[in-house]
Design a protein around this motif. Sequence first.
Motif, PDB file in Angstrom:
ATOM      1  N   ASP A 371     -29.361 -27.616  45.150  1.00  0.00           N
ATOM      2  CA  ASP A 371     -30.337 -27.317  44.098  1.00  0.00           C
ATOM      3  C   ASP A 371     -29.656 -26.828  42.824  1.00  0.00           C
ATOM      4  O   ASP A 371     -30.045 -27.206  41.709  1.00  0.00           O
ATOM      5  CB  ASP A 371     -31.329 -26.262  44.590  1.00  0.00           C
ATOM      6  N   ILE A 372     -28.655 -25.975  42.991  1.00  0.00           N
ATOM      7  CA  ILE A 372     -27.915 -25.471  41.830  1.00  0.00           C
ATOM      8  C   ILE A 372     -27.214 -26.624  41.120  1.00  0.00           C
ATOM      9  O   ILE A 372     -27.250 -26.740  39.887  1.00  0.00           O
ATOM     10  CB  ILE A 372     -26.909 -24.396  42.267  1.00  0.00           C
ATOM     11  N   HIS A 373     -26.583 -27.490  41.891  1.00  0.00           N
ATOM     12  CA  HIS A 373     -25.876 -28.636  41.307  1.00  0.00           C
ATOM     13  C   HIS A 373     -26.850 -29.568  40.579  1.00  0.00           C
ATOM     14  O   HIS A 373     -26.546 -30.062  39.487  1.00  0.00           O
ATOM     15  CB  HIS A 373     -25.132 -29.399  42.400  1.00  0.00           C
ATOM     16  N   ALA A 374     -28.012 -29.800  41.171  1.00  0.00           N
ATOM     17  CA  ALA A 374     -29.002 -30.661  40.526  1.00  0.00           C
ATOM     18  C   ALA A 374     -29.430 -30.083  39.181  1.00  0.00           C
ATOM     19  O   ALA A 374     -29.630 -30.819  38.204  1.00  0.00           O
ATOM     20  CB  ALA A 374     -30.217 -30.837  41.436  1.00  0.00           C
ATOM     21  N   THR A 375     -29.552 -28.771  39.116  1.00  0.00           N
ATOM     22  CA  THR A 375     -29.915 -28.130  37.856  1.00  0.00           C
ATOM     23  C   THR A 375     -28.819 -28.301  36.816  1.00  0.00           C
ATOM     24  O   THR A 375     -29.084 -28.592  35.643  1.00  0.00           O
ATOM     25  CB  THR A 375     -30.217 -26.636  38.069  1.00  0.00           C
ATOM     26  N   VAL A 376     -27.572 -28.149  37.230  1.00  0.00           N
ATOM     27  CA  VAL A 376     -26.445 -28.345  36.299  1.00  0.00           C
ATOM     28  C   VAL A 376     -26.465 -29.769  35.753  1.00  0.00           C
ATOM     29  O   VAL A 376     -26.292 -29.992  34.540  1.00  0.00           O
ATOM     30  CB  VAL A 376     -25.105 -28.047  36.998  1.00  0.00           C
ATOM     31  N   MET A 377     -26.697 -30.739  36.617  1.00  0.00           N
ATOM     32  CA  MET A 377     -26.715 -32.128  36.180  1.00  0.00           C
ATOM     33  C   MET A 377     -27.910 -32.408  35.259  1.00  0.00           C
ATOM     34  O   MET A 377     -27.814 -33.206  34.321  1.00  0.00           O
ATOM     35  CB  MET A 377     -26.745 -33.057  37.393  1.00  0.00           C
ATOM     36  N   TYR A 378     -29.033 -31.772  35.523  1.00  0.00           N
ATOM     37  CA  TYR A 378     -30.195 -31.907  34.641  1.00  0.00           C
ATOM     38  C   TYR A 378     -29.894 -31.317  33.267  1.00  0.00           C
ATOM     39  O   TYR A 378     -30.158 -31.951  32.234  1.00  0.00           O
ATOM     40  CB  TYR A 378     -31.406 -31.211  35.264  1.00  0.00           C
TER      41      TYR A 378
END
Length: 399
Positions: A371-378
């Motif tokens: 989830d944290i990684h997905a936010t960074v990519m967003y």
Amino acid sequence: MKAVGIIVEYNPFHNGHLHHAKQARQESGADLVIAVMSGQFLQRGEPAFADKWARTQMALDAGIDLVIELPYVYATAQASDFAKGGIALLDAIGCSSFCFGSEQGEINPFLNSRHLLTEHWAEYQHLIHEAVQTGISYPKALNNAYLSLTGNRPGFADLTQPNNILGFHYLEAAQNLSSAMDPLTIQRIGANFHDSIQAGMPIASATGIREAFFKGDSIEQLSAYMPEGSIASLKKTEKEYGKFGSWEKFYPLLRFTVLREGPHRLKQYAEVTEGIENLIYQSAKTEDSFESFISLIKSKRFTRTRIQRMLTHIYTGFTWQQLRSFEGPEYIRLLGMSRTGRNYLNHKKKNTTLPLVSRAADLNNSMGKLDIHATVMYLQGMGSTNLKKEFTTPPIYWG
């Protein structure tokens, strides 16, 4: 305290969502409404129009009492897994009931359909398998198999409608979980799921609102279709990022990723199957816009939504191996709460069946790190200079 749960995306929060929340509270007799909301990427395989904090603020401004995050692995999944994640979280946080909007508007047809498929499950699966072998899409195969069993008799849910399909999967997930939550549904009113905005109608679809904005309408011009809180949050988003999320905006980064990985590595990513990685790669080599890129890939077998989910996983680096490693939600991630919501948590937090997490720093398992990684990519796709926003943004407290 009695809570009713809803599963949402709020992309963005509009008048139809407000109606749903109010009716859910009324029909259930609940003291508060809890929303499980998708994070930065959505079920149709798209980056969110506004980030999850902006959409949380919209929800709280409109009267939602608790907003918790649906983890990436479920938020970007096909309908059955999307429902599985959302229902599991509502059950874990102690909801007495869950309520969904539907074209059907009555719960009994859904109950009848679920009972029918449970009784004829082996036959249903056989019919699906036969239909898929003819080359049609999986959603079409599901519907054909379902119609074969119901024979178009009255009393069953119409599973050709998008909200009805999701509603059916919510009931399925609750049954599989042996949840004690009561299922409720309300009639969806106003625009249909994919409809464009129609003048004079106070309720527009989220798709129509986004479409109108990207065609040139300002946020102010769309104010008739959204509560004031949504307008304020969208203006704040526009000021912060200078744009709203869409694949067209994210395409340069997606294209770079596809070309860098090449077909051999593309097939490791979740939902990439049947050699479509070659077509994805070749299309990225020639097309400089997202619409022209995806138009070369979609087909009767590979719907736009299915392809977009593949592309989301390619963009975030989410693999088949990761997808197969998760069995259910592992925590309850708090995004925002009202005073009533906080009182509920104080009363319930020792009895929730999953740990309650309010800080990103405490997301130290593989699902949380995803989830944290997905936010960074967003945030990267949105051009943000603050890639640590996940760690610096506390749950929003309203009231």
